[in-house]
Design a protein around this motif. Structure first.
Motif, mmCIF file in Angstrom:
data_model
loop_
_atom_site.group_PDB
_atom_site.id
_atom_site.type_symbol
_atom_site.label_atom_id
_atom_site.label_comp_id
_atom_site.label_asym_id
_atom_site.label_seq_id
_atom_site.Cartn_x
_atom_site.Cartn_y
_atom_site.Cartn_z
ATOM 1 N N ASN A 93 3.875 -8.430 -10.176
ATOM 2 C CA ASN A 93 3.330 -8.397 -8.929
ATOM 3 C C ASN A 93 3.778 -7.025 -8.133
ATOM 4 O OD1 ASN A 93 2.897 -11.242 -8.793
ATOM 5 N ND2 ASN A 93 4.815 -11.857 -7.705
ATOM 6 N N ARG A 94 2.858 -6.624 -7.158
ATOM 7 C CA ARG A 94 3.034 -5.434 -6.413
ATOM 8 C C ARG A 94 2.245 -5.437 -5.041
ATOM 9 N NH1 ARG A 94 0.513 0.156 -8.513
ATOM 10 N NH2 ARG A 94 1.970 1.767 -7.599
ATOM 11 N N PHE A 95 2.892 -4.818 -4.180
ATOM 12 C CA PHE A 95 2.205 -4.853 -2.873
ATOM 13 C C PHE A 95 2.454 -3.405 -2.205
ATOM 14 C CE2 PHE A 95 2.785 -4.866 2.060
ATOM 15 C CZ PHE A 95 1.508 -5.283 2.070
ATOM 16 N N ARG A 96 1.518 -2.659 -2.020
ATOM 17 C CA ARG A 96 1.264 -1.458 -1.310
ATOM 18 C C ARG A 96 0.851 -1.673 0.077
ATOM 19 N NH1 ARG A 96 4.756 -0.096 -4.252
ATOM 20 N NH2 ARG A 96 4.835 1.363 -5.948
ATOM 21 N N HIS A 97 1.662 -1.345 1.124
ATOM 22 C CA HIS A 97 0.889 -1.577 2.417
ATOM 23 C C HIS A 97 -0.189 -0.693 2.753
ATOM 24 C CE1 HIS A 97 3.572 1.852 3.168
ATOM 25 N NE2 HIS A 97 2.624 2.361 3.968
ATOM 26 N N GLU A 98 -0.325 0.514 2.100
ATOM 27 C CA GLU A 98 -1.552 1.274 2.298
ATOM 28 C C GLU A 98 -2.942 0.726 1.638
ATOM 29 O OE1 GLU A 98 0.614 3.592 -0.986
ATOM 30 O OE2 GLU A 98 1.071 2.276 0.661
ATOM 31 N N ASP A 99 -2.671 -0.429 0.595
ATOM 32 C CA ASP A 99 -3.720 -0.933 0.082
ATOM 33 C C ASP A 99 -4.418 -2.052 0.816
ATOM 34 O OD1 ASP A 99 -3.819 1.031 -2.074
ATOM 35 O OD2 ASP A 99 -2.517 -0.229 -3.158
ATOM 36 N N SER A 100 -3.643 -2.417 1.974
ATOM 37 C CA SER A 100 -4.039 -3.495 2.650
ATOM 38 C C SER A 100 -5.022 -3.126 3.924
ATOM 39 C CB SER A 100 -2.986 -4.202 3.203
ATOM 40 O OG SER A 100 -3.438 -5.592 4.244
ATOM 41 N N ARG A 101 -6.222 -3.651 4.025
ATOM 42 C CA ARG A 101 -6.882 -3.364 5.283
ATOM 43 C C ARG A 101 -6.470 -4.279 6.555
ATOM 44 N NH1 ARG A 101 -9.827 -4.738 1.219
ATOM 45 N NH2 ARG A 101 -10.385 -6.862 2.105
ATOM 46 N N ASN A 102 -5.393 -5.071 6.324
ATOM 47 C CA ASN A 102 -5.008 -5.753 7.549
ATOM 48 C C ASN A 102 -3.947 -4.843 8.285
ATOM 49 O OD1 ASN A 102 -2.790 -7.638 9.019
ATOM 50 N ND2 ASN A 102 -4.418 -9.048 8.752
ATOM 51 N N SER A 103 -4.292 -4.823 9.799
ATOM 52 C CA SER A 103 -3.195 -3.753 10.342
ATOM 53 C C SER A 103 -1.564 -4.157 10.397
ATOM 54 C CB SER A 103 -3.771 -3.499 11.884
ATOM 55 O OG SER A 103 -3.845 -4.879 12.468
ATOM 56 N N GLN A 104 -1.627 -5.479 10.303
ATOM 57 C CA GLN A 104 -0.110 -6.256 10.407
ATOM 58 C C GLN A 104 0.597 -5.976 9.217
ATOM 59 O OE1 GLN A 104 -1.385 -10.111 12.103
ATOM 60 N NE2 GLN A 104 -0.082 -9.800 13.447
ATOM 61 N N LEU A 105 -0.120 -6.380 8.083
ATOM 62 C CA LEU A 105 0.388 -6.062 6.655
ATOM 63 C C LEU A 105 0.715 -4.608 6.249
ATOM 64 C CD1 LEU A 105 -0.374 -9.043 6.165
ATOM 65 C CD2 LEU A 105 -1.099 -8.566 3.987
ATOM 66 N N ARG A 106 -0.048 -3.756 7.045
ATOM 67 C CA ARG A 106 0.320 -2.216 6.871
ATOM 68 C C ARG A 106 1.569 -1.829 7.270
ATOM 69 N NH1 ARG A 106 -4.274 0.939 5.029
ATOM 70 N NH2 ARG A 106 -3.423 2.594 5.777
ATOM 71 N N ALA A 175 15.031 -16.357 -4.600
ATOM 72 C CA ALA A 175 15.180 -14.770 -4.367
ATOM 73 C C ALA A 175 14.096 -13.817 -4.659
ATOM 74 C CB ALA A 175 16.417 -14.209 -5.167
ATOM 75 N N LEU A 176 13.503 -14.099 -5.749
ATOM 76 C CA LEU A 176 12.183 -13.366 -6.272
ATOM 77 C C LEU A 176 11.029 -13.756 -5.422
ATOM 78 C CD1 LEU A 176 11.538 -11.135 -8.462
ATOM 79 C CD2 LEU A 176 11.079 -12.960 -9.894
ATOM 80 N N ASN A 177 10.823 -14.954 -5.195
ATOM 81 C CA ASN A 177 9.377 -15.168 -4.090
ATOM 82 C C ASN A 177 9.769 -14.481 -2.880
ATOM 83 O OD1 ASN A 177 8.112 -16.589 -5.939
ATOM 84 N ND2 ASN A 177 9.091 -18.532 -5.190
ATOM 85 N N ASP A 178 11.123 -14.306 -2.299
ATOM 86 C CA ASP A 178 10.922 -14.040 -1.040
ATOM 87 C C ASP A 178 10.697 -12.474 -1.032
ATOM 88 O OD1 ASP A 178 11.846 -14.657 1.841
ATOM 89 O OD2 ASP A 178 13.693 -13.267 1.474
ATOM 90 N N TYR A 179 11.387 -11.703 -2.074
ATOM 91 C CA TYR A 179 11.085 -10.344 -2.241
ATOM 92 C C TYR A 179 9.542 -10.115 -2.214
ATOM 93 C CZ TYR A 179 10.667 -5.628 -4.334
ATOM 94 O OH TYR A 179 10.278 -4.465 -4.310
ATOM 95 N N TYR A 180 8.960 -10.986 -2.860
ATOM 96 C CA TYR A 180 7.319 -10.484 -2.908
ATOM 97 C C TYR A 180 6.486 -11.039 -1.691
ATOM 98 C CZ TYR A 180 7.678 -8.332 -7.412
ATOM 99 O OH TYR A 180 8.003 -7.353 -8.320
ATOM 100 N N TYR A 181 7.056 -12.109 -1.147
ATOM 101 C CA TYR A 181 6.206 -12.995 -0.095
ATOM 102 C C TYR A 181 6.928 -13.094 1.177
ATOM 103 C CZ TYR A 181 3.576 -13.597 -4.402
ATOM 104 O OH TYR A 181 2.885 -13.403 -5.577
ATOM 105 N N GLY A 182 8.113 -12.796 1.163
ATOM 106 C CA GLY A 182 9.033 -12.965 2.477
ATOM 107 C C GLY A 182 8.647 -11.850 3.426
ATOM 108 N N VAL A 183 8.676 -12.301 4.728
ATOM 109 C CA VAL A 183 8.643 -11.507 6.050
ATOM 110 C C VAL A 183 9.994 -11.350 6.768
ATOM 111 C CG1 VAL A 183 7.540 -10.656 8.047
ATOM 112 C CG2 VAL A 183 6.248 -11.585 6.260
#
Length: 255
Positions: A93-106, A175-183
């Protein structure tokens, strides 16, 4: 050649199972195969630019140590039909905020690739193969646990092609779910998204791998995996959709 990327989103486990199935051929044990492939999986994150990942892969089955795709392990106990090993493998799993086109997720923090370490057990027979794994995240990204159980059955078609379907279920701790999908609250204030804490989840999956012998030393491996996302993940304000599909392919050379 001897033989999950999801990478959780890319099919690491499916690829590792493909290599495991071909490691059952005793004539291939003790031989090293190296290759380069590509893995692709649409991200469950909202408005996210999906990219193919280059994927170096290796396959080796020694008396004690093994390489199976992206996983490295050492056998603690072994018999003609069963194996207990300790293994290190990626959580992709990986999330890079610059790869999102959503202004909030960025406005959110990045979520990086992780690794997991733990025990893997498998047993096989003419009826197929059952594999169990209990592993812990060891790279400081939540520190959670992953438990996996799957069944696969290798079906040869002639001497050059083997198709291996698989079904399974994966449990991931909160704990792992929250790292990748928690806000977090701080991220919620900055982005305008609602704060969210993800709980533990169980997710069924199904997939298949294909091994194709191309000659005396060359072979190709392809994998496919469909995973159903649990509510604890799909309810996250970061996520759109309730499933993921991962694909990978690699060209291998045996030394």
């Amino acid at each position: 050649m001897a033989r999950k990327l999801m990478l959780c989103g890319v099919s690491v486990l499916t690829m590792a199972s493909c290599f495991t199935a071909h490691a059952q051929d005793r004539s291939e044990q003790g031989k090293l195969s190296l290759g380069l492939g590509v893995a692709w999986s649409p991200s469950p994150y909202r408005s996210y630019d999906n990219k193919a990942w280059p994927l170096p892969v290796a396959s080796y089955e020694g008396q004690r140590f093994f390489l199976r795709g992206p996983s490295f392990g050492a056998r603690l106990w072994n018999s003609s039909s069963s194996e207990l090993a300790v293994a290190l493998s990626p959580i992709g799993n990986r999330f890079r905020h610059e790869d999102s086109r959503n202004s909030q997720l960025r406005q959110l923090k990045d979520r990086d690739l992780s690794a997991q370490l733990g025990l893997q057990w498998q047993t096989k027979g003419t009826w197929g193969r059952v594999a169990l794994a209990a592993q812990k995240e060891v790279t400081g990204h939540g520190g959670g646990h992953v438990f996996d159980a799957n069944y696969s059955y290798a079906m040869p078609f002639g001497s050059a092609v083997v198709i291996t379907p698989m079904v399974g279920v994966a449990y991931t701790s909160s704990a792992l779910n929250d790292y990748y999908y928690g806000v977090s609250r701080k991220e919620a204030l900055r982005s305008g998204l609602p704060a969210y804490r993800s709980g533990s989840s169980s997710a069924p999956y199904a997939g298949a791998s294909a091994f194709i012998k191309l000659g005396a030393r060359w072979s190709a491996v392809g994998t496919f995996r469909y995973s159903r996302l649990a509510d604890e993940i799909s309810d996250s304000p970061m996520v759109h959709g309730d499933s993921t599909v991962g694909y990978s392919a690699a060209l291998m050379y045996r030394f």
